[in-house]
Scaffold this active site. Structure first.
Site, short mmCIF file in Angstrom:
data_model
loop_
_atom_site.label_atom_id
_atom_site.label_comp_id
_atom_site.label_asym_id
_atom_site.label_seq_id
_atom_site.Cartn_x
_atom_site.Cartn_y
_atom_site.Cartn_z
CE1 TYR A 155 -4.12 1.78 0.08
CE2 TYR A 155 -3.03 3.14 1.74
CZ TYR A 155 -4.07 2.93 0.86
OH TYR A 155 -5.07 3.88 0.72
CE LYS A 159 -3.70 4.35 -2.45
NZ LYS A 159 -4.66 4.73 -3.52
CB THR A 190 -14.72 5.02 2.63
OG1 THR A 190 -13.54 4.22 2.85
CG2 THR A 190 -14.34 6.47 2.47
N1 NAD Z 1 -10.69 5.58 3.26
C1 NAD Z 1 -9.48 6.01 3.59
O1 NAD Z 1 -9.16 6.19 4.77
C2 NAD Z 1 -8.46 6.29 2.52
C3 NAD Z 1 -7.29 6.96 2.89
C4 NAD Z 1 -6.33 7.26 1.93
C5 NAD Z 1 -6.54 6.86 0.62
N2 NAD Z 1 -7.69 6.20 0.27
C6 NAD Z 1 -7.84 5.83 -1.13
O2 NAD Z 1 -9.05 6.34 -1.61
C7 NAD Z 1 -9.51 5.55 -2.71
C8 NAD Z 1 -10.96 5.23 -2.50
O3 NAD Z 1 -11.10 4.44 -1.36
P1 NAD Z 1 -12.36 4.47 -0.39
O4 NAD Z 1 -11.86 4.78 0.95
O5 NAD Z 1 -13.44 5.28 -0.98
O6 NAD Z 1 -12.74 2.93 -0.33
P2 NAD Z 1 -13.76 2.06 -1.15
O7 NAD Z 1 -13.35 0.66 -0.91
O8 NAD Z 1 -15.15 2.47 -0.85
O9 NAD Z 1 -13.47 2.48 -2.66
C9 NAD Z 1 -12.59 1.81 -3.52
C10 NAD Z 1 -13.37 1.48 -4.78
O10 NAD Z 1 -12.47 0.92 -5.74
C11 NAD Z 1 -13.14 -0.16 -6.37
N3 NAD Z 1 -12.16 -1.07 -6.95
C12 NAD Z 1 -11.39 -1.99 -6.30
N4 NAD Z 1 -10.65 -2.66 -7.19
C13 NAD Z 1 -10.95 -2.15 -8.41
C14 NAD Z 1 -10.50 -2.42 -9.72
N5 NAD Z 1 -9.60 -3.37 -9.96
N6 NAD Z 1 -10.99 -1.68 -10.73
C15 NAD Z 1 -11.93 -0.72 -10.50
N7 NAD Z 1 -12.42 -0.43 -9.30
C16 NAD Z 1 -11.91 -1.14 -8.26
C17 NAD Z 1 -13.97 -0.79 -5.27
O11 NAD Z 1 -15.02 -1.59 -5.79
C18 NAD Z 1 -14.46 0.43 -4.51
O12 NAD Z 1 -15.68 0.91 -5.02
C19 NAD Z 1 -8.57 4.33 -2.76
O13 NAD Z 1 -7.60 4.54 -3.76
C20 NAD Z 1 -7.93 4.34 -1.38
O14 NAD Z 1 -6.67 3.72 -1.38
C21 NAD Z 1 -8.65 5.92 1.19
#
Ligand code: NAD
Length: 250
Positions: A155, A159, A190
């Site tokens: 991860y 990133k 989320t």
């Molecule tokens: N939630 C947090 O705390 C947080 C913090 C930092 C970064 N992020 C990043 O934010 C982004 C969104 O995450 P989130 O928190 O909304 O979680 P989430 O799990 O709700 O969203 C991720 C989405 O990506 C989709 N996905 C997974 N694999 C995929 C693929 N191969 N092709 C297309 N879609 C795919 C999933 O179905 C999901 O809808 C991610 O990149 C995550 O790493 C989240």
């Protein structure tokens, strides 16, 4: 905030929930037609339904961002359906919390989705934007793209890679009208973080780790993405914008 995106077209990956859905809804509320994409079709269709119920315009296109031909088809659909592509939020990602990321399969999957997926999307989106002479791309990185995380090699590396790709894209297309930026969220409520939040002890620890004393909401990331796409950010490119309640200020 309504940026007046009428006539504009936005594409969001990972838009079946969480941050991606919040961004898709915000783009639509600002007037853009939205291409909602995800591997989760039911969640993606729900995002489209919410946009249409609010009077916006959206379509769903299934796309696994780790599949180059699916990404080509996604960008082609945006153009065939709406005639252009102004904004792209490359947001799809996985965080296999608890899995051993030193295992080949976990490592490879993380690289394929979190890093290669962003590159495939950027590459296709830029083709369309170059022909238009204008466009804005925002990649979702993380605070783990800027600081270390001793538990998650994949991860953290993916990133950091997204931040690197963002800086590359910004420089590559700086004179071609395409701006490329990243958002670096802290811990946001989320579906990704829901399993951790379900544990009240863990929730307390995470709330306490953030200087603001609370976790972020998906809409707070969407706000940053829309600003980065807007002309208000016309001189901003190559920037990893931290949205973390102060976590990385410590
Ligand atoms: N939630 C947090 O705390 C947080 C913090 C930092 C970064 N992020 C990043 O934010 C982004 C969104 O995450 P989130 O928190 O909304 O979680 P989430 O799990 O709700 O969203 C991720 C989405 O990506 C989709 N996905 C997974 N694999 C995929 C693929 N191969 N092709 C297309 N879609 C795919 C999933 O179905 C999901 O809808 C991610 O990149 C995550 O790493 C989240």
């Amino acid at each position: 905030m309504d940026y007046g995106f009428d006539g504009k077209v936005a594409l969001v990956t990972g838009a079946s929930g969480g941050i991606g859905r919040a961004t898709a809804l915000a783009f639509a509320a600002s007037g853009a037609a939205v291409v909602v994409s995800d591997v989760n079709e039911a969640g993606g269709q729900e995002t489209v339904s919410q946009i249409m119920a609010a009077g916006g315009k959206a379509i769903f296109q299934h796309c696994d961002v780790a599949d180059t031909s699916a990404v080509k088809a996604l960008v082609a659909r945006a153009v065939s359906e709406f005639g252009r592509l102004d904004f792209a939020h490359n947001n799809a990602g996985i965080n296999l919390m608890g899995a051993d990321e030193y295992q080949d399969e976990v490592w490879d999957r993380s690289i394929a989705i979190n890093l290669s997926g962003v590159m495939y999307c950027m590459r296709e989106e830029a083709e369309v934007m170059l022909a238009q002479g204008k466009g804005a791309i925002v990649n979702t990185a993380s605070i783990n793209g800027l600081i270390g995380n001793g538990r998650q090699p994949a991860y953290t590396a993916t990133k950091h890679g997204v931040v690197g790709l963002t800086r590359h894209g910004a420089l590559r297309w700086a004179k071609s009208g395409i701006r490329v930026n990243a958002v670096c969220p802290g811990v946001i409520e989320t579906p990704m973080t829901a399993p951790m939040m379900a544990n009240p002890e863990m929730r307390k620890v995470l709330d306490g780790m953030t200087p603001m004393g609370r976790l972020g909401q998906a809409e707070e990331i969407a706000g940053a993405v829309l600003w980065l796409c807007s002309d208000q950010a016309s001189f901003v490119t190559g920037h990893p914008l931290v949205v973390d309640g102060g976590t990385t200020a410590i």
